[in-house]
Design an enzyme around this catalytic site. Sequence first.
Site, PDB file in Angstrom:
ATOM      1  N   GLY A 150       8.382   2.924   0.247  1.00 48.44           N
ATOM      2  CA  GLY A 150       7.333   3.454   1.108  1.00 48.44           C
ATOM      3  C   GLY A 150       7.841   4.551   2.019  1.00 48.44           C
ATOM      4  N   CYS A 151       8.136   4.186   3.252  1.00 49.92           N
ATOM      5  CA  CYS A 151       8.477   5.184   4.266  1.00 49.92           C
ATOM      6  C   CYS A 151       9.828   5.847   4.021  1.00 49.92           C
ATOM      7  CB  CYS A 151       8.409   4.556   5.655  1.00 49.92           C
ATOM      8  SG  CYS A 151       6.720   4.065   6.107  1.00 49.92           S
ATOM      9  N   VAL A 152      10.772   5.129   3.404  1.00 49.06           N
ATOM     10  CA  VAL A 152      12.067   5.748   3.100  1.00 49.06           C
ATOM     11  C   VAL A 152      11.891   6.817   2.028  1.00 49.06           C
ATOM     12  CG1 VAL A 152      14.385   5.359   2.176  1.00 49.06           C
ATOM     13  CG2 VAL A 152      13.400   3.720   3.805  1.00 49.06           C
TER      14      VAL A 152
END
Length: 212
Positions: A150-152
């Site tokens: 996701g955010c990584v």
Amino acid sequence: MTDQDLSSNYQGAFGKRIGFGKKPVLLMIDFVEAYFDRGCALFADVEDALASALRLQAAARAADVPVIYTNVVYNKSVLNGGRFYQKSMTLHNFVEGSPMGAWPKGLVPREDELVISKQYPSAFFGTSLASTLTTLGIDTVIHTGVSTSGCVRATCVDCCSHGFIPIIVRDAVGDRHPAPHEANLFDMDAKYGDVVREAEVIEYLKNIGKVS
């Protein structure tokens, strides 16, 4: 397709190494209580990733390398949530004031370290991160955090797009399931940045510290 078939398929087309740059920053992406509280729907069993990130934090501080943290924060009316909030069933945990948005045990940003609050997956989207890194002369962004898929990943892709070198520390990123975790590490390493081990980054930070 087997792992061997996959590697053969990508060989010669993807996977070239970029290597470390000369001026790094350590980015700690969304290490907040929601991912460590077993009663939260976002729980991801990522204690080992946090432990690795904290060792990198100590090494970065020792080398006078900046450390930047991100979290996700929505106002109480969630007017700034957008489609990301609409799609998710879990992001209410990040409405301002929620205990799930607090830093987990062991993670304490210093007063002189930057915290960037965001509303979307990428640490770059809608934030001042790119401008800050450019002003500091940063060329390398060491990625730690959650979640890998996701955010990584979103941050890694935008990091590459903004012209910084994405270094993703395998030991210091985590996800709720090994399948998306491994798939996204493979893809980031193939197309956007370099996936490396903690020990390699520690050694790099030690050498940066000696040079500075």
